[in-house]
Write an enzyme that holds these catalytic residues in place. Structure first.
Site, PDB file in Angstrom:
ATOM      1  N   LYS A  90     -32.417  46.585 -79.862  1.00  0.00           N
ATOM      2  CA  LYS A  90     -31.446  47.421 -79.867  1.00  0.00           C
ATOM      3  C   LYS A  90     -32.164  48.894 -80.455  1.00  0.00           C
ATOM      4  O   LYS A  90     -32.968  48.772 -81.380  1.00  0.00           O
ATOM      5  CB  LYS A  90     -30.537  47.051 -81.262  1.00  0.00           C
ATOM      6  CG  LYS A  90     -29.419  45.983 -80.687  1.00  0.00           C
ATOM      7  CD  LYS A  90     -28.139  45.974 -81.762  1.00  0.00           C
ATOM      8  CE  LYS A  90     -27.985  45.180 -82.838  1.00  0.00           C
ATOM      9  NZ  LYS A  90     -26.680  45.327 -83.435  1.00  0.00           N
ATOM     10  N   LYS A 139     -34.206  42.709 -81.755  1.00  0.00           N
ATOM     11  CA  LYS A 139     -33.009  42.874 -81.301  1.00  0.00           C
ATOM     12  C   LYS A 139     -32.710  43.525 -80.108  1.00  0.00           C
ATOM     13  O   LYS A 139     -31.630  43.551 -79.569  1.00  0.00           O
ATOM     14  CB  LYS A 139     -31.976  43.096 -82.409  1.00  0.00           C
ATOM     15  CG  LYS A 139     -31.817  42.308 -83.827  1.00  0.00           C
ATOM     16  CD  LYS A 139     -30.619  42.725 -84.529  1.00  0.00           C
ATOM     17  CE  LYS A 139     -30.969  43.215 -85.857  1.00  0.00           C
ATOM     18  NZ  LYS A 139     -29.853  43.603 -86.780  1.00  0.00           N
TER      19      LYS A 139
END
Ligand code: C2G
Length: 131
Positions: free
Chosen positions: A47, A45
């Site tokens: 992230k 992701k």
């Protein structure tokens, strides 16, 4: 016993997450959360969560709606998780609408997308706090 599962990062835990977990629990008696590991977040992701997996797990386990937290290490584990934990309902916020419909053909679980809580997000919090 009706069993529900949902997945996410749940970083900087906020009321949007709580609203999702509360509504997900309404579909059953037992709610499992597949919590994205730090590696999964970064690799899949892109992230980097503010809180580590262990801290995010600790926070989730303190929530009355949550019965079990398991690691989410890959996109594909949902099918096996649903079978292994005998899940009746898979729940996600509707920003994922349609993305997990395939689970209904691969498992016996119902797939439900719930409206996101508007105005709040982890990225917005980070922006506002400049972190
Ligand atoms: N959510 C919500 N309202 C918000 C913010 C989040 O309902 N204002 C929901 C999301 O839709 C998701 C859950 O809370 O169902 C967790 O959100 P994230 O931690 O952002 O999850 P995400 O990074 O989207 O990861 O395999 C699925 C992924 O792990 C989901």
């Amino acid at each position: 016993m009706k069993r529900v599962i949902t997945y996410g990062t749940f970083d900087l835990l906020h009321y949007g997450h709580i609203n999702l977990l509360r509504r997900a629990k309404e579909y059953g008696d037992y709610l499992i959360v597949g919590l994205s590991t730090d590696e999964f977040n970064w690799d899949e992701k892109q992230k980097k969560s503010y809180f580590s997996y262990e801290k995010r797990k600790q926070l989730l386990e303190a929530i009355r709606y949550v019965d079990l937290v398991i690691p989410e290490t890959g996109w594909e584990q949902k099918t096996t998780d649903i079978k292994e934990y005998h899940i009746d309902t898979f729940v996600m916020g509707d920003d994922w609408s349609g993305k997990f419909d395939y689970l209904e053909s691969k498992t016996d679980a119902q797939v439900i997308y719930l409206p996101r809580t508007p105005e709040i997000s982890t990225s917005q919090i980070k922006k506002d706090l400049k972190i």
